[in-house]
Design a protein around this motif. Structure first.
Motif, PDB file in Angstrom:
ATOM      1  N   PRO A  59     -22.344  45.055  -5.498  1.00 14.25           N
ATOM      2  CA  PRO A  59     -22.918  46.257  -6.116  1.00 14.25           C
ATOM      3  C   PRO A  59     -22.046  46.747  -7.272  1.00 14.25           C
ATOM      4  O   PRO A  59     -20.827  46.547  -7.282  1.00 14.25           O
ATOM      5  N   GLU A  60     -22.655  47.409  -8.227  1.00 16.62           N
ATOM      6  CA  GLU A  60     -21.935  47.900  -9.402  1.00 16.62           C
ATOM      7  C   GLU A  60     -20.775  48.814  -9.012  1.00 16.62           C
ATOM      8  O   GLU A  60     -19.694  48.746  -9.603  1.00 16.62           O
ATOM      9  N   ALA A  61     -20.973  49.639  -7.993  1.00 10.29           N
ATOM     10  CA  ALA A  61     -19.899  50.544  -7.556  1.00 10.29           C
ATOM     11  C   ALA A  61     -18.681  49.753  -7.085  1.00 10.29           C
ATOM     12  O   ALA A  61     -17.536  50.139  -7.350  1.00 10.29           O
ATOM     13  N   LEU A 120     -17.813  46.666  -8.075  1.00  9.44           N
ATOM     14  CA  LEU A 120     -17.196  46.060  -9.259  1.00  9.44           C
ATOM     15  C   LEU A 120     -16.372  47.087 -10.033  1.00  9.44           C
ATOM     16  O   LEU A 120     -15.268  46.783 -10.504  1.00  9.44           O
ATOM     17  N   ASN A 121     -16.877  48.299 -10.141  1.00  7.42           N
ATOM     18  CA  ASN A 121     -16.131  49.361 -10.832  1.00  7.42           C
ATOM     19  C   ASN A 121     -14.866  49.733 -10.073  1.00  7.42           C
ATOM     20  O   ASN A 121     -13.830  50.012 -10.678  1.00  7.42           O
ATOM     21  N   LYS A 122     -14.932  49.724  -8.739  1.00 11.52           N
ATOM     22  CA  LYS A 122     -13.752  50.029  -7.926  1.00 11.52           C
ATOM     23  C   LYS A 122     -12.679  48.974  -8.135  1.00 11.52           C
ATOM     24  O   LYS A 122     -11.486  49.292  -8.213  1.00 11.52           O
ATOM     25  N   LYS A 158     -12.128  47.292 -10.849  1.00  8.12           N
ATOM     26  CA  LYS A 158     -11.506  47.583 -12.149  1.00  8.12           C
ATOM     27  C   LYS A 158     -10.456  48.686 -12.012  1.00  8.12           C
ATOM     28  O   LYS A 158      -9.439  48.666 -12.679  1.00  8.12           O
ATOM     29  N   TRP A 211     -25.873  36.610  -4.725  1.00  5.39           N
ATOM     30  CA  TRP A 211     -25.997  37.829  -5.503  1.00  5.39           C
ATOM     31  C   TRP A 211     -24.620  38.401  -5.798  1.00  5.39           C
ATOM     32  O   TRP A 211     -23.644  38.088  -5.137  1.00  5.39           O
ATOM     33  N   GLN A 212     -24.577  39.248  -6.800  1.00  5.19           N
ATOM     34  CA  GLN A 212     -23.331  39.872  -7.229  1.00  5.19           C
ATOM     35  C   GLN A 212     -23.068  41.125  -6.391  1.00  5.19           C
ATOM     36  O   GLN A 212     -24.012  41.742  -5.894  1.00  5.19           O
TER      37      GLN A 212
END
Length: 101
Positions: free
Chosen positions: A45-47, A49-51, A53, A42-43
């Motif tokens: 969490p979105e949080a 991935l945003n961190k 960036k 699984w990938q």
């Protein structure tokens, strides 16, 4: 005559790879926990991935860090172990890891 005789002496006398030795030691053991690599499917969490960036542009991101990992991350993990797992004598290292083939 097989190809064994054609191998260099140092190759023939080299011990089995580390992972083979570890597997031999663990075989049949009931009181050990393997923390070997687990490949997730699984990938993050979105949080998270945003961190990534956000921090990729920080100059410190491209420099060598502490060998044992970021102090604030290590402390957060130790606190989690104390609070949730009741492990009070733990030590933690956070490394990039590697694959062994």
């Amino acid at each position: 005559m097989g190809s064994f005789a054609k191998l260099a002496k140092r190759c023939v006398e080299t011990e089995a790879p580390v992972m083979v030795k570890i597997q031999e030691l663990l075989r049949g053991a009931t009181d050990v926990m393997s923390l070997a690599q687990g490949i997730v499917y699984w990938q993050p969490p979105e949080a998270a991935l945003n961190k990534v960036k956000e921090i990729v542009w920080e100059p410190a991101t491209s420099k060598y860090g502490a060998d044992d990992g970021l102090p604030e991350l290590r402390e957060a993990l130790l606190e989690k172990l104390r609070r949730e797992n009741k492990l009070t004598k733990s030590s933690v290292m956070v490394t990039a890891g590697a694959n062994q083939v």
